[in-house]
Motif scaffolding. Structure first.
Motif, PDB file in Angstrom:
ATOM      1  N   UNK A 149      39.689 -24.589 -40.113  1.00 22.04           N
ATOM      2  CA  UNK A 149      39.299 -25.455 -41.266  1.00 22.04           C
ATOM      3  C   UNK A 149      37.659 -25.734 -41.083  1.00 22.04           C
ATOM      4  N   UNK A 150      37.274 -25.883 -39.936  1.00 23.02           N
ATOM      5  CA  UNK A 150      35.651 -25.949 -39.519  1.00 23.02           C
ATOM      6  C   UNK A 150      34.810 -24.898 -39.751  1.00 23.02           C
ATOM      7  N   UNK A 158      44.862 -22.576 -45.715  1.00 25.43           N
ATOM      8  CA  UNK A 158      45.074 -23.548 -44.719  1.00 25.43           C
ATOM      9  C   UNK A 158      46.446 -24.465 -44.936  1.00 25.43           C
ATOM     10  N   UNK A 159      46.653 -24.651 -46.200  1.00 25.48           N
ATOM     11  CA  UNK A 159      47.614 -25.483 -46.624  1.00 25.48           C
ATOM     12  C   UNK A 159      49.171 -24.833 -46.266  1.00 25.48           C
ATOM     13  N   UNK A 160      49.015 -23.361 -46.637  1.00 22.15           N
ATOM     14  CA  UNK A 160      50.091 -22.581 -46.427  1.00 22.15           C
ATOM     15  C   UNK A 160      50.416 -22.485 -44.766  1.00 22.15           C
ATOM     16  N   UNK A 161      49.510 -22.497 -43.959  1.00 24.99           N
ATOM     17  CA  UNK A 161      49.407 -22.180 -42.715  1.00 24.99           C
ATOM     18  C   UNK A 161      50.184 -23.733 -42.086  1.00 24.99           C
ATOM     19  N   UNK A 162      49.657 -24.840 -42.706  1.00 22.62           N
ATOM     20  CA  UNK A 162      50.400 -26.225 -42.405  1.00 22.62           C
ATOM     21  C   UNK A 162      51.857 -26.242 -42.538  1.00 22.62           C
ATOM     22  N   UNK A 163      52.029 -25.848 -43.840  1.00 17.76           N
ATOM     23  CA  UNK A 163      53.546 -25.901 -44.337  1.00 17.76           C
ATOM     24  C   UNK A 163      54.120 -24.916 -43.318  1.00 17.76           C
ATOM     25  N   UNK A 164      54.026 -23.919 -43.074  1.00 17.02           N
ATOM     26  CA  UNK A 164      54.746 -22.899 -42.204  1.00 17.02           C
ATOM     27  C   UNK A 164      54.857 -23.642 -40.816  1.00 17.02           C
ATOM     28  N   UNK A 183      48.380 -34.822 -39.711  1.00 21.40           N
ATOM     29  CA  UNK A 183      46.840 -35.051 -39.971  1.00 21.40           C
ATOM     30  C   UNK A 183      46.033 -33.926 -40.716  1.00 21.40           C
ATOM     31  N   UNK A 184      46.209 -32.943 -40.207  1.00 30.35           N
ATOM     32  CA  UNK A 184      45.633 -31.927 -40.860  1.00 30.35           C
ATOM     33  C   UNK A 184      46.156 -31.353 -42.367  1.00 30.35           C
ATOM     34  N   UNK A 188      43.629 -31.778 -45.591  1.00 28.88           N
ATOM     35  CA  UNK A 188      43.533 -30.160 -46.601  1.00 28.88           C
ATOM     36  C   UNK A 188      43.938 -30.660 -47.843  1.00 28.88           C
ATOM     37  N   UNK A 189      45.257 -31.407 -47.974  1.00 26.74           N
ATOM     38  CA  UNK A 189      45.863 -31.712 -49.384  1.00 26.74           C
ATOM     39  C   UNK A 189      44.895 -32.597 -50.079  1.00 26.74           C
ATOM     40  N   UNK A 190      44.389 -33.605 -49.351  1.00 30.29           N
ATOM     41  CA  UNK A 190      43.451 -34.691 -50.059  1.00 30.29           C
ATOM     42  C   UNK A 190      41.996 -33.921 -50.575  1.00 30.29           C
ATOM     43  N   UNK A 191      41.553 -32.930 -49.860  1.00 33.70           N
ATOM     44  CA  UNK A 191      40.488 -32.235 -50.443  1.00 33.70           C
ATOM     45  C   UNK A 191      40.737 -31.353 -51.454  1.00 33.70           C
ATOM     46  N   UNK A 192      42.090 -30.619 -51.428  1.00 37.43           N
ATOM     47  CA  UNK A 192      42.368 -29.792 -52.668  1.00 37.43           C
ATOM     48  C   UNK A 192      42.417 -30.621 -53.897  1.00 37.43           C
TER      49      UNK A 192
END
Length: 270
Positions: A149-150, A158-164, A183-184, A188-192
């Protein structure tokens, strides 16, 4: 490391293993004690010989060197590299996930590019899953997502990675890492979507102390990129009163807080 003495005392080997486990627990229960237990691991190693747990003790000591108290990132980086070489000597793949978490999650991330640290954290994640060390594997996974992310990785990836990782967490009942990934995931969802969720995970009412640093860090990121400069500054100022904010997160919070202060002052001037 060719001439170091190898530990041959069963008692001290068991003691080293015990201190290694206590180090892991103390990080979440009472973080300041982590440095004391790490120093005990190093002390026993120099007095009675080295084994694979000595490397983890030295890695945790190098985390203290590069942390807020001593604040010597270069020395922590150098000592951490030596610890990884020491671990190679003992051929201990079972400790690689924890070693990668300590070094690439906390030490090297202050000097090396986030992309290279993320690659090694992903390796720690995969090794941990392959040997059944799910808890440490998922902690590597959290830091992998954070570093990606950074470094500016595509948010959809990254959203797919979080879901996984959330599916893995639910499958293996790993509540310790769940809130960090949530939290991550929320950030990420909020920024999308550029929308604030109706039931945010990062509630100000959360009383989980070990999670408070993640609350502050993610709220700083969220509010900055949504253009809410005053809210970003509010959380950045809160971080100065929190003793559990890591060195890397502190640097990022100061950076975003400074930009928010600049943007807020420009807004007021106009």
């Amino acid at each position: 490391f060719m001439n170091i003495k190898t530990m041959d005392s069963p008692f001290h080997c068991s003691l080293m293993q015990f201190y290694n486990q206590v180090c892991y627990i103390s990080y979440f229960v009472h973080t300041p004690m982590l440095n004391w237990f790490a120093c005990k691991l190093v002390e026993i190693s120099f007095e009675h010989g080295f084994n694979k747990y000595s490397a983890l003790g030295i890695l945790r000591y190098s985390m203290a060197l590069g942390g807020k108290i001593i604040d010597d990132e270069e020395e922590g980086y150098r000592v951490g590299k030596m610890a990884l070489k020491l671990l190679d000597r003992f051929d201990a793949p079972d400790l690689l996930p924890m070693a990668y978490l300590c070094y690439y999650g906390y030490i090297a991330a202050q000097i090396d590019p986030f992309q290279s640290c993320g690659d090694m954290l992903k390796r720690g994640f995969e090794i941990g899953l392959s040997i059944g060390d799910t808890q440490v594997a998922l902690l590597n996974g959290v830091h992998y997502i954070q570093k990606c992310f950074l470094s500016g990785t595509n948010l959809s990836i990254l959203k797919k990675e979080c879901d996984y990782q959330m599916r893995l967490i639910e499958t293996h009942f790993q509540s310790m890492t769940k809130m960090y990934v949530l939290a991550l995931q929320e950030t990420i969802s909020m920024l999308i979507t550029r929308e604030v969720p109706s039931n945010p995970t990062l509630s100000d009412q959360s009383k989980e102390l070990e999670f408070s640093q993640a609350i502050i860090f993610n709220n700083v990121i969220q509010n900055f990129w949504l253009g809410r400069w005053e809210r970003c500054l509010y959380y950045a100022e809160r971080s100065s009163a929190s003793s559990d904010i890591g060195q890397l997160k502190s640097i990022m919070i100061i950076f975003y807080g400074g930009l928010s202060c600049f943007r807020s002052s420009r807004k007021g001037a106009s």
